[in-house]
Enzyme design. Structure first.
Site, PDB file in Angstrom:
ATOM      1  N   PRO A   1       0.843  -1.204   0.000  1.00 25.82           N
ATOM      2  CA  PRO A   1       0.000   0.000   0.000  1.00 25.82           C
ATOM      3  C   PRO A   1       0.872   1.246   0.000  1.00 25.82           C
ATOM      4  O   PRO A   1       1.921   1.286   0.639  1.00 25.82           O
ATOM      5  CB  PRO A   1      -0.790  -0.129   1.313  1.00 25.82           C
ATOM      6  CG  PRO A   1      -0.747  -1.584   1.641  1.00 25.82           C
ATOM      7  CD  PRO A   1       0.583  -2.069   1.157  1.00 25.82           C
ATOM      8  N   CYS A   2       0.445   2.250  -0.745  1.00 24.19           N
ATOM      9  CA  CYS A   2       1.260   3.460  -0.879  1.00 24.19           C
ATOM     10  C   CYS A   2       0.802   4.517   0.101  1.00 24.19           C
ATOM     11  O   CYS A   2      -0.355   4.926   0.091  1.00 24.19           O
ATOM     12  CB  CYS A   2       1.163   4.005  -2.302  1.00 24.19           C
ATOM     13  SG  CYS A   2       2.092   5.525  -2.534  1.00 24.19           S
ATOM     14  N   GLN A   3       1.717   4.961   0.954  1.00 26.87           N
ATOM     15  CA  GLN A   3       1.444   6.093   1.837  1.00 26.87           C
ATOM     16  C   GLN A   3       2.420   7.208   1.477  1.00 26.87           C
ATOM     17  O   GLN A   3       3.512   6.962   0.995  1.00 26.87           O
ATOM     18  CB  GLN A   3       1.653   5.694   3.296  1.00 26.87           C
ATOM     19  CG  GLN A   3       0.849   4.477   3.712  1.00 26.87           C
ATOM     20  CD  GLN A   3       1.703   3.508   4.503  1.00 26.87           C
ATOM     21  OE1 GLN A   3       2.687   2.984   4.003  1.00 26.87           O
ATOM     22  NE2 GLN A   3       1.307   3.263   5.743  1.00 26.87           N
TER      23      GLN A   3
ATOM     24  N   LEU B   1       1.164   6.454  -8.292  1.00 27.10           N
ATOM     25  CA  LEU B   1       2.435   6.512  -7.570  1.00 27.10           C
ATOM     26  C   LEU B   1       3.554   7.063  -8.450  1.00 27.10           C
ATOM     27  O   LEU B   1       4.473   7.727  -7.970  1.00 27.10           O
ATOM     28  CB  LEU B   1       2.814   5.117  -7.064  1.00 27.10           C
ATOM     29  CG  LEU B   1       4.151   4.984  -6.327  1.00 27.10           C
ATOM     30  CD1 LEU B   1       4.134   5.799  -5.042  1.00 27.10           C
ATOM     31  CD2 LEU B   1       4.451   3.523  -6.012  1.00 27.10           C
TER      32      LEU B   1
END
Length: 442
Positions: A158-160, A202
């Protein structure tokens, strides 16, 4: 050389393609296709009762992206086989779409990590031989868990957003994010190759700084990142428009022997009919299964939306009543009151088929897609069962990497691992699209 044999490999075209499919293939808007018609670049051969316009396939050869599709090396790449059982560790495994596709490509899944209980149940039920580690990745120490050499580490982390502090960002600066855990696993396991998967946004997040930070971190731990690539599942035998970002990295000591190429597109574009009806993808119609239902008032409104239509096809009074506060907002809002079409790929599946902003209504029945319909659009086999509540099953399927897309990427990774195995540059599989095109015009 003529085009008859080459064009015949396009699926169910009858020599024509709709404006909608042309827009999908060329990654342009339908408005652009209509502009090309006005400019004389395309000639409309027919228009059906729904107002869909169709154009001759032969006229599309003027577009390089379409020629790439026609003269693809897809068939040759289906022959790629691993020189030995390459061992794979997967993180953030979800319901197994990525792992299953890699398995179909010939890779050997050793272990998977996932925190969601239902997803772990799905993995264990369908593949009892897989070691499934149900745990928070932040609590795991890979040196103790993995006792064998891993050839490939994969995961859709998951991209934070990262917290930027100055200009010199490194491994420690990403601490607290799940990318840090992905990078930590790479550092501890030391696979030959890794594969990361994420949302396409992203790539340009924070004006490209996030992806540069990721590249810097990977370099710091001893890996070279190949140029990231956004792949559209539409081109890999998936009846769905779904774009995902893929990252492939190679351990620095192996880079001199590496030869990697992203998978070639499949010349057959799959539609919703291919997913739900017997044919090219499946031998039978989609099996019956549970699914959500619309409230009576919503069903009455969606009943008036034609196949392939959306809120714009409703009477003016119903448009405003259905959209409410969104009615006067900018944007097409074409996901609202959206009914799918049999002869087009499905829109990107979300975690729920009945969300108002991203409606996924069955093309001819006024209901959301069922669980098995969802699974087929993601190219899961019919015997792949999902655990948990109805909402959990939809979420697992909606979050998955389409199996056929994963298999295509998997074959490219197998080809790379084969080259590393013998530590010699390997010839490319088949002719490049450009070279085939050169021969075709000879």
């Amino acid at each position: 050389m003529g085009y008859t044999k080459d064009l015949r490999i396009l699926h169910k075209t009858n020599g024509v393609l709709s404006a909608e499919l042309i827009a999908d293939i060329l990654n342009v808007t339908k408005t652009t296709v209509q502009k090309w018609e006005r400019q004389g670049l395309l000639t409309c051969l027919k228009e059906d009762e729904r107002g869909k316009r169709y154009y001759p396939v032969t006229q599309l050869l003027q577009f390089p992206k379409f020629r790439e599709l026609i003269f693809s090396s897809w068939e040759q790449e289906q022959l790629i086989q691993p020189l030995r059982p390459y061992r794979t560790l997967e993180l953030f495994a979800g319901a197994g779409g990525l792992a299953l596709g890699l398995e179909q490509a010939g890779l050997h899944v050793i272990s998977l990590n996932e925190i969601d209980k239902d997803a772990c149940g799905t993995l264990q039920q369908n593949r009892p031989q897989w070691q499934v580690i149900e745990a928070d990745i932040r609590t795991l120490h890979w040196e103790c868990l993995i006792e064998t050499e891993i050839d490939l580490l994969t995961g859709g982390f998951p991209c934070q957003a990262f917290s930027y502090a100055g200009e010199k960002l490194g491994f420690a600066d990403t601490r607290g994010t799940l990318f840090f855990e992905f990078a930590r696993a790479i550092k501890e396991v030391q696979p030959k190759v890794f594969l990361g998967e994420n949302v396409r946004g992203l790539l340009n997040h924070d004006r490209g700084r996030t992806i540069k930070t990721i590249e810097a971190v990977l370099s710091e731990i001893g890996y070279t990142l190949m140029p990231p690539q956004v792949l559209n599942a539409l081109f890999y035998r998936v009846p769905q428009k779904r774009q995902r970002l893929f990252l492939v990295g190679i351990r620095n000591d192996l880079v001199p022997y590496a030869q990697f190429a992203w998978p070639s597109p499949c010349p057959q574009i799959m539609t919703l009919a291919d997913a739900l009806k017997a044919g090219v993808l499946y031998e039978t119609d989609v099996p019956a299964s549970v699914g959500q239902r619309y409230p009576e008032q919503k069903a009455a409104i969606l009943q008036q939306v034609p196949e392939g239509g959306c809120w714009r096809d409703l009477p003016p009074d119903l448009q405003q009543a259905y959209l409410m506060g969104s009615f006067r907002l900018d944007g097409g809002k074409t996901g609202m009151a959206r009914r799918l079409a049999w002869d087009e790929p499905a829109l990107t599946l979300t975690c729920s088929p009945a969300q108002k902003q991203t409606e996924r209504c069955h093309p001819t029945e006024t209901r959301p897609l069922t669980v098995r319909e969802y699974a087929r659009i993601q190219t899961f086999p019919d015997d792949w069962q999902f655990c948990g509540s109805l909402a959990s099953q939809y979420r697992q399927i909606g979050n998955a990497v389409p199996v056929n897309l994963a298999a295509a990427v998997g074959r490219s990774l197998v080809n790379l691992l084969n080259a590393l195995e013998i530590k010699l540059p390997q010839p490319t599989i088949g002719l490049s699209a450009a070279k085939q095109l050169e021969f075709s015009f000879a």
